[in-house]
Design a protein around this motif. Structure first.
Motif, PDB file in Angstrom:
ATOM      1  N   VAL A   1      -2.290  11.278 -24.312  1.00  0.00           N
ATOM      2  CA  VAL A   1      -2.059  12.552 -23.641  1.00  0.00           C
ATOM      3  C   VAL A   1      -0.601  12.946 -23.774  1.00  0.00           C
ATOM      4  O   VAL A   1      -0.263  14.097 -24.088  1.00  0.00           O
TER       5      VAL A   1
ATOM      6  N   GLY B   1      -9.070  -1.948 -17.075  1.00  0.00           N
ATOM      7  CA  GLY B   1      -8.897  -0.542 -16.731  1.00  0.00           C
ATOM      8  C   GLY B   1      -7.483  -0.078 -16.970  1.00  0.00           C
ATOM      9  O   GLY B   1      -7.255   1.008 -17.499  1.00  0.00           O
TER      10      GLY B   1
ATOM     11  N   LEU C   1       3.272  10.759 -15.381  1.00  0.00           N
ATOM     12  CA  LEU C   1       2.003  10.077 -15.648  1.00  0.00           C
ATOM     13  C   LEU C   1       2.156   8.566 -15.588  1.00  0.00           C
ATOM     14  O   LEU C   1       1.313   7.873 -15.032  1.00  0.00           O
TER      15      LEU C   1
ATOM     16  N   ILE D   1       1.487   6.905  -6.665  1.00  0.00           N
ATOM     17  CA  ILE D   1       0.430   7.716  -7.290  1.00  0.00           C
ATOM     18  C   ILE D   1       0.615   9.187  -6.984  1.00  0.00           C
ATOM     19  O   ILE D   1       0.014  10.031  -7.626  1.00  0.00           O
TER      20      ILE D   1
ATOM     21  N   VAL E   1      -4.710   5.924 -22.763  1.00  0.00           N
ATOM     22  CA  VAL E   1      -4.986   7.352 -22.616  1.00  0.00           C
ATOM     23  C   VAL E   1      -3.700   8.109 -22.288  1.00  0.00           C
ATOM     24  O   VAL E   1      -3.462   9.196 -22.818  1.00  0.00           O
ATOM     25  N   VAL E   2      -2.857   7.520 -21.446  1.00  0.00           N
ATOM     26  CA  VAL E   2      -1.592   8.180 -21.127  1.00  0.00           C
ATOM     27  C   VAL E   2      -0.764   8.366 -22.397  1.00  0.00           C
ATOM     28  O   VAL E   2      -0.166   9.418 -22.631  1.00  0.00           O
TER      29      VAL E   2
ATOM     30  N   LEU F   1      -1.253   3.160  -9.491  1.00  0.00           N
ATOM     31  CA  LEU F   1      -2.643   2.713  -9.417  1.00  0.00           C
ATOM     32  C   LEU F   1      -2.715   1.191  -9.438  1.00  0.00           C
ATOM     33  O   LEU F   1      -3.484   0.580  -8.684  1.00  0.00           O
TER      34      LEU F   1
ATOM     35  N   LEU G   1      -1.564  -0.211  -6.177  1.00  0.00           N
ATOM     36  CA  LEU G   1      -2.585  -0.014  -5.146  1.00  0.00           C
ATOM     37  C   LEU G   1      -3.717  -1.021  -5.307  1.00  0.00           C
ATOM     38  O   LEU G   1      -4.218  -1.577  -4.326  1.00  0.00           O
ATOM     39  N   SER G   2      -4.119  -1.284  -6.573  1.00  0.00           N
ATOM     40  CA  SER G   2      -5.234  -2.219  -6.738  1.00  0.00           C
ATOM     41  C   SER G   2      -4.778  -3.626  -6.371  1.00  0.00           C
ATOM     42  O   SER G   2      -5.566  -4.418  -5.829  1.00  0.00           O
TER      43      SER G   2
ATOM     44  N   SER H   1       2.486   7.365 -12.012  1.00  0.00           N
ATOM     45  CA  SER H   1       1.251   7.379 -11.242  1.00  0.00           C
ATOM     46  C   SER H   1       0.301   6.289 -11.732  1.00  0.00           C
ATOM     47  O   SER H   1      -0.447   5.713 -10.948  1.00  0.00           O
ATOM     48  N   ALA H   2       0.356   5.976 -13.046  1.00  0.00           N
ATOM     49  CA  ALA H   2      -0.478   4.876 -13.534  1.00  0.00           C
ATOM     50  C   ALA H   2      -0.020   3.558 -12.922  1.00  0.00           C
ATOM     51  O   ALA H   2      -0.838   2.722 -12.518  1.00  0.00           O
TER      52      ALA H   2
ATOM     53  N   PHE I   1      -6.774   0.580 -20.547  1.00  0.00           N
ATOM     54  CA  PHE I   1      -7.346   1.874 -20.957  1.00  0.00           C
ATOM     55  C   PHE I   1      -6.473   3.027 -20.472  1.00  0.00           C
ATOM     56  O   PHE I   1      -6.194   3.971 -21.220  1.00  0.00           O
ATOM     57  N   VAL I   2      -6.022   2.951 -19.207  1.00  0.00           N
ATOM     58  CA  VAL I   2      -5.197   4.033 -18.659  1.00  0.00           C
ATOM     59  C   VAL I   2      -3.931   4.211 -19.489  1.00  0.00           C
ATOM     60  O   VAL I   2      -3.557   5.328 -19.845  1.00  0.00           O
TER      61      VAL I   2
ATOM     62  N   PHE J   1       0.830  -1.210   0.000  1.00  0.00           N
ATOM     63  CA  PHE J   1       0.000   0.000   0.000  1.00  0.00           C
ATOM     64  C   PHE J   1       0.859   1.252   0.000  1.00  0.00           C
ATOM     65  O   PHE J   1       0.607   2.206  -0.748  1.00  0.00           O
TER      66      PHE J   1
END
Lengths: 499, 110
Positions: free
Chosen positions: B93, B82, B25, B20, B89-90, B32, B35-36, B28-29, B85-86, B13
């Motif tokens: 961007v 997910g 970017l 994050i 998108v990263v 995530l 963390l999951s 931080s991805a 997808f992240v 954790f």
């Protein structure tokens, strides 16, 4: 237990149609749109049947999936709250599809656009109808992924960034929800919401139970864009395609509100007092921050998105008061805000579609309203409704809310709500004046054709109708509120009587 | 053993939260995902209160609860979709903004 397989239909019809549409209508966006509209209307009808059955006095419809005995299986439950929220969601989505059929966005011609709208609506209906905490998580993830992909494909160049921000925050909310499920399962040994409610009221002070409650609360605070957790929301709602942002800002943020209602009236009844007082604090913060931020922004859609923060804040205050009239007021406000905000966002998007830059910032759409007078009339009616001036449904909502507060003697909060109403009036009328009253600045030539106005017109007519003939909704909300004040009714409906 | 599991999950954790909060970017991805996975570990640990044996293999008193494992399977599948997808998108961007630093991506600051 009233077993009814129709509970599955509002989830099953949109998902099945999304798959069929993607398989057989690829590339034919017009046919795909009409097919999706048909699907969502069918699903709306199935939701309406559930609500009509309840209004006639039937027990909540329950369906254990796979025929397993109840606390062990995933259940779908359509009680008053779930059925109302489902019907509301499907209604707004049907109108969002109508709007998309008449809009000029490039992204609406994409083969994935309508199927994603359908899965979004299915996820929303599933979230409301699920009687199982983990299934709720799965359905929320369906909503999140569909919404994020729709926004990432938006015509707005900021779409991918907004989608990233939203997806990031929502995944964090999903992780919190997962942690909450873990804590509550470890503490109470079940994830069925009715069973959980029964066991929590039998043993309110279990270790990990409080941690689970806080994780669940923070997950719903992020989902509902409540103020300290809101920062993704204005970006996301202003960058999404117009039809999608109308649906997101009106019904998808209500997932959080639905969660708070379930937490205070069903799951955590022994801890409801502390939950309610914190909701009032969050609501008041949202009311202040949302109102002033909306007044300070220079972008029409962003202004409406900030105004959603304030409106959700007033709903949270009503839930926080927690008496029967206050919960009834919360239900009325949920319905009203969904209709009003969806229509206003569609109107802002329709005007923006006439600007050469396709942006809804006031610099690009200032004065453009002269080419779209019908939109102006509708926007003005919507503004009156948002402020709460008769003869609109907004007035009815404010009236029941204030009455609930005065009955409790919470005059300070009522004064705050009234002050927030004045701020709402300032920014709504100022935006109206900038777009429809003042002349165009700097030689902006509006495009001759913009998005069609059928969908917002239907929504505004509904707003006026609910303002002039409010009894059915008020009656439904009051019955729903009386029902919600007795968690035993939900528990008995799901687990079978006597237990 | 429980202390070890708890400390391990806590470290995962901590690493996830540290990641994050980074500016980059991609970092931080990745945070995530960590963390999951920490949440998934927590769920599995929730089911292992009575024992660590797989269901139907050891004595019933010492088997772990299979339900959280089923939940974790679902959560892993969702997180995988997910994360794909992240990353997509990263990619978009970062290409458009020509940077991977979240401070320099300011299209939405208006």
């Amino acid at each position: 237990m009233n077993i009814d397989h129709g509970v599955l239909l509002p989830v099953l019809i949109p998902i099945a149609s999304a798959v069929l549409g993607l398989l057989f209508l690829r590339g034919r966006h017009r046919a795909l749109g009409l097919f999706s509209l048909l699907a969502i209307l069918l699903s709306l009808a199935s939701g309406g049947r559930l609500l009509a059955n309840l209004a006639r006095g039937a027990d909540p419809a329950v369906l254990p999936i796979g025929g397993w005995p109840v606390p062990a299986s995933i259940v779908y439950v359509a009680d008053f709250l779930s059925a109302t929220m489902t019907v509301l969601g499907q209604l707004v989505f049907a109108l969002a599809i109508v709007y998309s059929l008449g809009c000029r966005d490039r992204c609406a011609r994409d083969s994935a656009y309508y199927p994603l709208l359908l899965t979004l609506s299915a996820g929303l209906a599933g979230t409301f109808l699920s009687g199982d905490l983990f299934h709720l998580f799965v359905m929320i993830e369906l909503v999140v992924i569909s919404g994020a992909v729709l926004t990432a494909r938006s015509d707005d160049p900021a779409g991918p960034e907004a989608a990233y921000k939203y997806f990031y925050m929502s995944t964090l909310a999903g992780i919190l929800l997962l942690l909450a499920s873990g804590c509550l399962y470890a503490a109470h040994g079940t994830l069925n919401m009715a069973d959980l409610a029964r066991r929590i009221s039998a043993h309110p002070e279990c270790p990990l139970g409080a941690a689970g409650m806080v994780f669940l609360l923070s997950a719903f605070l992020i989902k509902g864009a409540v103020v300290p957790f809101h920062f993704w929301q204005p970006d996301f709602h202003s960058a999404a395609p117009t039809a999608v942002s109308a649906a997101l800002s009106s019904v998808v943020v209500k997932i959080g509100v639905y969660g708070f209602l379930r937490m205070t009236t069903l799951l955590f009844v022994p801890h409801a007092e502390i939950l309610r007082s914190s909701l009032i604090v969050f609501g008041a913060a949202g009311l202040l921050y949302g109102g002033f931020a909306a007044a300070g922004t220079r972008h029409a859609k962003r202004m409406l998105a900030y105004s959603t923060l304030a409106q959700v804040g007033s709903i949270l205050i009503a839930i926080g008061w927690g008496t029967i009239p206050a919960i009834a007021a919360a239900i009325v406000l949920i319905v009203n805000h969904a209709l009003i905000k969806a229509s206003l966002l569609m109107l802002a998007g329709a005007v923006a579609s006439r600007s050469p830059e396709k942006s809804a910032s006031f610099e690009s759409i200032g004065g453009l309203g002269r080419s779209a007078r019908a939109a102006g009339v509708l926007y003005f009616a919507g503004a009156l409704a948002l402020v709460g001036i008769p003869p609109t449904n907004g007035f009815i909502g404010k009236l029941v809310l204030f009455r609930g507060g005065v009955e409790l003697g919470r005059f300070g909060t009522v004064a705050l709500l009234a002050g927030a109403g004045i701020v709402t009036m300032i920014y709504m009328l100022r935006s109206f004046a900038r777009v429809w009253w003042e002349g165009p600045q700097g030689g902006i030539e509006p495009k001759p054709r913009g998005d069609r106005l059928a969908a917002p017109a239907v929504l505004i007519v509904l707003c006026l109708a609910l303002g002039l003939w409010a009894e059915p909704l008020l009656d439904l909300a009051l019955r729903g509120s009386v029902y919600l004040s007795e968690p035993a009714a939900y528990i008995a409906a799901v687990l079978g009587g006597g237990s | 053993m429980p202390v070890l599991i708890a400390a391990g999950i806590g470290i995962v954790f901590a690493v996830g939260i540290y990641q994050i909060l980074r500016r980059n970017l991609i970092r931080s991805a990745i945070g995530l995902v960590i963390l999951s996975n920490a949440a998934n570990l927590f769920l599995v640990a929730c089911g292992s209160r009575w024992g660590l044996f797989a269901p139907y293999s050891g004595s019933p008193a010492q088997t772990s609860d299979p339900l959280p494992q089923a939940l974790v399977l679902t959560a892993i599948v969702i997180a995988m979709g997910g994360f794909a997808f992240v990353l997509a998108v990263v990619h978009v961007v970062a290409l458009r903004g020509r940077t991977g630093d979240s401070d320099d991506i300011d299209r939405l600051k208006n």
